[in-house]
Design a protein around this motif. Structure first.
Motif, PDB file in Angstrom:
ATOM      1  N   LEU A   1       0.955  -1.165  -0.087  1.00 56.37           N
ATOM      2  CA  LEU A   1       0.144   0.013  -0.026  1.00 56.37           C
ATOM      3  C   LEU A   1       1.097   1.150   0.059  1.00 56.37           C
ATOM      4  CD1 LEU A   1      -3.346   0.404   2.016  1.00 56.37           C
ATOM      5  CD2 LEU A   1      -1.761   2.274   1.322  1.00 56.37           C
ATOM      6  N   PRO A   2       1.073   1.475  -1.135  1.00 57.45           N
ATOM      7  CA  PRO A   2       2.000   2.943  -1.351  1.00 57.45           C
ATOM      8  C   PRO A   2       1.075   4.167  -0.863  1.00 57.45           C
ATOM      9  CG  PRO A   2       2.293   1.845  -3.413  1.00 57.45           C
ATOM     10  CD  PRO A   2       0.958   1.096  -2.530  1.00 57.45           C
ATOM     11  N   THR A   3       1.810   5.127  -0.063  1.00 53.75           N
ATOM     12  CA  THR A   3       1.018   6.401   0.120  1.00 53.75           C
ATOM     13  C   THR A   3       0.916   7.299  -1.038  1.00 53.75           C
ATOM     14  OG1 THR A   3       3.271   7.376   0.839  1.00 53.75           O
ATOM     15  CG2 THR A   3       1.720   6.541   2.739  1.00 53.75           C
ATOM     16  N   HIS A   4       1.575   7.027  -2.028  1.00 55.89           N
ATOM     17  CA  HIS A   4       1.776   7.735  -3.446  1.00 55.89           C
ATOM     18  C   HIS A   4       2.501   6.977  -4.271  1.00 55.89           C
ATOM     19  CE1 HIS A   4       4.691   9.776  -1.334  1.00 55.89           C
ATOM     20  NE2 HIS A   4       5.468  10.396  -2.549  1.00 55.89           N
ATOM     21  N   ALA A   5       2.639   7.396  -5.519  1.00 56.52           N
ATOM     22  CA  ALA A   5       3.414   6.508  -6.693  1.00 56.52           C
ATOM     23  C   ALA A   5       4.569   7.333  -6.978  1.00 56.52           C
ATOM     24  CB  ALA A   5       2.371   6.546  -7.602  1.00 56.52           C
ATOM     25  N   HIS A   6       5.346   7.909  -6.404  1.00 56.93           N
ATOM     26  CA  HIS A   6       6.725   8.519  -6.573  1.00 56.93           C
ATOM     27  C   HIS A   6       7.575   7.116  -6.706  1.00 56.93           C
ATOM     28  CE1 HIS A   6       6.059  12.971  -5.790  1.00 56.93           C
ATOM     29  NE2 HIS A   6       5.906  12.838  -7.078  1.00 56.93           N
ATOM     30  N   TRP A   7       8.779   7.420  -7.199  1.00 56.13           N
ATOM     31  CA  TRP A   7       9.739   6.292  -7.407  1.00 56.13           C
ATOM     32  C   TRP A   7      10.118   5.817  -5.841  1.00 56.13           C
ATOM     33  CZ3 TRP A   7      14.663   5.785  -5.824  1.00 56.13           C
ATOM     34  CH2 TRP A   7      15.344   6.950  -5.372  1.00 56.13           C
ATOM     35  N   ASP A   8      10.294   6.647  -5.169  1.00 56.88           N
ATOM     36  CA  ASP A   8      10.994   6.018  -3.780  1.00 56.88           C
ATOM     37  C   ASP A   8       9.847   5.631  -2.659  1.00 56.88           C
ATOM     38  OD1 ASP A   8      10.121   8.780  -3.867  1.00 56.88           O
ATOM     39  OD2 ASP A   8      11.471   9.410  -2.161  1.00 56.88           O
ATOM     40  N   HIS A   9       8.516   5.424  -3.114  1.00 59.73           N
ATOM     41  CA  HIS A   9       7.569   4.866  -2.719  1.00 59.73           C
ATOM     42  C   HIS A   9       7.110   3.602  -3.192  1.00 59.73           C
ATOM     43  CE1 HIS A   9       7.141   7.984   0.579  1.00 59.73           C
ATOM     44  NE2 HIS A   9       7.786   8.832  -0.597  1.00 59.73           N
ATOM     45  N   VAL A  10       7.533   3.179  -4.444  1.00 60.32           N
ATOM     46  CA  VAL A  10       7.157   1.963  -5.065  1.00 60.32           C
ATOM     47  C   VAL A  10       8.132   1.099  -5.874  1.00 60.32           C
ATOM     48  CG1 VAL A  10       4.736   3.204  -5.648  1.00 60.32           C
ATOM     49  CG2 VAL A  10       6.662   3.293  -7.358  1.00 60.32           C
ATOM     50  N   CYS A  11       9.305   1.655  -6.063  1.00 57.23           N
ATOM     51  CA  CYS A  11      10.360   1.028  -6.480  1.00 57.23           C
ATOM     52  C   CYS A  11      10.831  -0.372  -6.088  1.00 57.23           C
ATOM     53  CB  CYS A  11      11.439   1.907  -7.135  1.00 57.23           C
ATOM     54  SG  CYS A  11      12.818   1.982  -6.152  1.00 57.23           S
ATOM     55  N   GLY A  12      10.518  -0.331  -4.602  1.00 59.77           N
ATOM     56  CA  GLY A  12      10.716  -1.797  -3.979  1.00 59.77           C
ATOM     57  C   GLY A  12       9.806  -2.790  -4.765  1.00 59.77           C
ATOM     58  N   LEU A  13       8.808  -2.644  -5.158  1.00 64.34           N
ATOM     59  CA  LEU A  13       8.045  -3.636  -5.742  1.00 64.34           C
ATOM     60  C   LEU A  13       8.731  -4.378  -6.919  1.00 64.34           C
ATOM     61  CD1 LEU A  13       4.676  -1.424  -5.588  1.00 64.34           C
ATOM     62  CD2 LEU A  13       5.248  -3.391  -4.463  1.00 64.34           C
ATOM     63  N   LEU A  14       9.529  -3.803  -7.483  1.00 63.89           N
ATOM     64  CA  LEU A  14      10.466  -4.274  -8.476  1.00 63.89           C
ATOM     65  C   LEU A  14      11.137  -5.634  -8.069  1.00 63.89           C
ATOM     66  CD1 LEU A  14      12.013  -1.355 -10.415  1.00 63.89           C
ATOM     67  CD2 LEU A  14       9.993  -2.647 -11.115  1.00 63.89           C
ATOM     68  N   ASP A  15      11.487  -5.751  -6.783  1.00 66.15           N
ATOM     69  CA  ASP A  15      11.948  -6.960  -6.342  1.00 66.15           C
ATOM     70  C   ASP A  15      10.938  -7.735  -5.542  1.00 66.15           C
ATOM     71  OD1 ASP A  15      14.503  -6.027  -6.922  1.00 66.15           O
ATOM     72  OD2 ASP A  15      14.556  -4.839  -5.081  1.00 66.15           O
ATOM     73  N   LEU A  16       9.606  -7.550  -5.642  1.00 65.69           N
ATOM     74  CA  LEU A  16       8.539  -8.195  -5.058  1.00 65.69           C
ATOM     75  C   LEU A  16       7.422  -8.554  -6.011  1.00 65.69           C
ATOM     76  CD1 LEU A  16       8.250  -5.983  -2.009  1.00 65.69           C
ATOM     77  CD2 LEU A  16       9.361  -8.471  -2.371  1.00 65.69           C
ATOM     78  N   PRO A  17       7.788  -9.405  -7.166  1.00 68.93           N
ATOM     79  CA  PRO A  17       7.189  -9.551  -8.359  1.00 68.93           C
ATOM     80  C   PRO A  17       5.507 -10.363  -7.743  1.00 68.93           C
ATOM     81  CG  PRO A  17       9.021 -11.151  -8.238  1.00 68.93           C
ATOM     82  CD  PRO A  17       9.092 -10.143  -7.374  1.00 68.93           C
ATOM     83  N   GLY A  18       4.551 -10.055  -8.477  1.00 68.47           N
ATOM     84  CA  GLY A  18       3.391 -10.556  -8.307  1.00 68.47           C
ATOM     85  C   GLY A  18       2.569  -9.959  -6.928  1.00 68.47           C
ATOM     86  N   LEU A  19       3.292  -9.265  -6.224  1.00 63.74           N
ATOM     87  CA  LEU A  19       2.541  -8.761  -4.711  1.00 63.74           C
ATOM     88  C   LEU A  19       1.514  -7.851  -5.224  1.00 63.74           C
ATOM     89  CD1 LEU A  19       2.846  -8.835  -1.822  1.00 63.74           C
ATOM     90  CD2 LEU A  19       4.318  -6.821  -2.036  1.00 63.74           C
TER      91      LEU A  19
END
Length: 318
Positions: A145-163
């Motif tokens: 659940l990102p608080t918003h979609a800036h890079w430093d709040h979502v790019c960790g998802l790149l290492d969590l595929p499918g989440l």
């Protein structure tokens, strides 16, 4: 994408420099009339509690005046890319999966060249997936659940595929519309993964006009913190030690909330989508901090109050 499509114009750069210089001498004043107009709708009535854990992260020392307009004491403050894990009886989720492996090439390279030095974290910054693995007692994640979609709040998802990701519909529309992402936004993290959109269709909470009760029991309530981005939200959580509000980037540091000071013109003019609304949200947080502990994502010291139990102080939350 080309740098020309993303880089600020000369006019924008001059405006940011002028704003920074002016704000250092004459910071924007509190809007006392707006502050007096705010009403407190009160807290939810929770029937359950949750645990909120700040994942390990290294700080970066930054000039205070670059974060808190017109404030020079202390001279420097610690910033970090902290992620938070919330454990609810029905689900465990991560708030602001901030940093990915090889972020320089996978995320930062997509930002305007002028902003990269300003936002680049320390070389030893901890990737979200690494920090998660260092906390073996945490349950498996059910969603992010990102608080918003800036890079430093979502790019960790790149290492969590499918989440799966829960994202405010307004925010998803903002970051995905147009030929290129808005400044600071990175779309790669949201592509080819389940995204559950939600609306803030609930009643006012504290000083915030809209909300969403995530589990229907008052223990985790999302509140409207629009301004930094159109769909920015805060995560209000009822823990065993009291209420905590994860405020994303509505403020970068608690000093902004305490003093009601906006971000300096550089980089504030580039990263706050709506400076007027961001400033009003600071007023709302200023009043809310009297009732709940407000934790800006990038305030390293504030996040340490939610560190893992082995290093957590016994200080009670508000």
């Amino acid at each position: 994408m080309s740098d020309s499509a993303r880089n600020p114009s000369l006019f924008q750069c001059c405006a940011a420099a002028t704003s920074s210089a002016h704000g250092a001498v004459r910071p924007r004043r509190i809007d006392q009339r707006f502050l007096r107009s705010l009403t407190d709708a009160g807290l939810p009535t929770p029937t359950r509690t949750v645990a909120v854990t700040a994942l390990a992260q290294v700080p970066r020392s930054v000039p205070t005046a670059a974060v808190v307009e017109g404030v020079f004491t202390p001279r420097r403050i610690d910033s970090s890319l902290t992620s938070f894990v919330v454990q609810h009886p029905e689900a465990t989720f991560i708030v602001d999966p901030s940093f990915c492996l090889d972020a320089e090439h996978r995320a930062i390279a997509q930002l305007p060249g002028l902003l990269r030095p300003a936002v680049r974290p320390p070389a030893d910054a901890i990737a979200t997936v690494t920090a998660l693995r260092a906390e073996p007692g945490l349950p498996a994640l059910d969603f992010a659940l990102p608080t918003h979609a800036h890079w430093d709040h979502v790019c960790g998802l790149l290492d969590l595929p499918g989440l799966p990701v829960h994202l405010h519909q307004v925010e998803r529309d903002w970051v995905m519309a147009g030929p290129v992402p808005p400044v600071g936004g990175v779309r790669d993290s949201l592509v080819n993964r389940p995204v559950a959109e939600y609306e803030l269709d609930g009643p006012p909470v504290l000083t915030f006009t809209r909300s969403r009760d995530l589990f229907g029991d008052g223990s985790v309530v999302l509140v409207d913190l629009a301004g930094h981005t159109p769909g920015s939200v805060g995560v209000l959580a009822h823990t065993a030690r009291g209420w905590v509000l994860l405020a994303g980037d509505a403020a970068w540091h608690a000093l902004q909330i305490e003093k009601v000071r906006q971000k300096s013109g550089f980089p504030g003019l580039f990263v706050d989508e709506n400076r007027e609304l961001t400033f009003k949200t600071l007023h709302r947080l200023h009043l809310a901090q009297q009732v709940v502990r407000v934790v800006p994502t990038h305030d390293h010291d504030a996040a340490q109050h939610l560190a893992a139990p082995r290093s957590q102080a016994a200080e009670p939350l508000r």
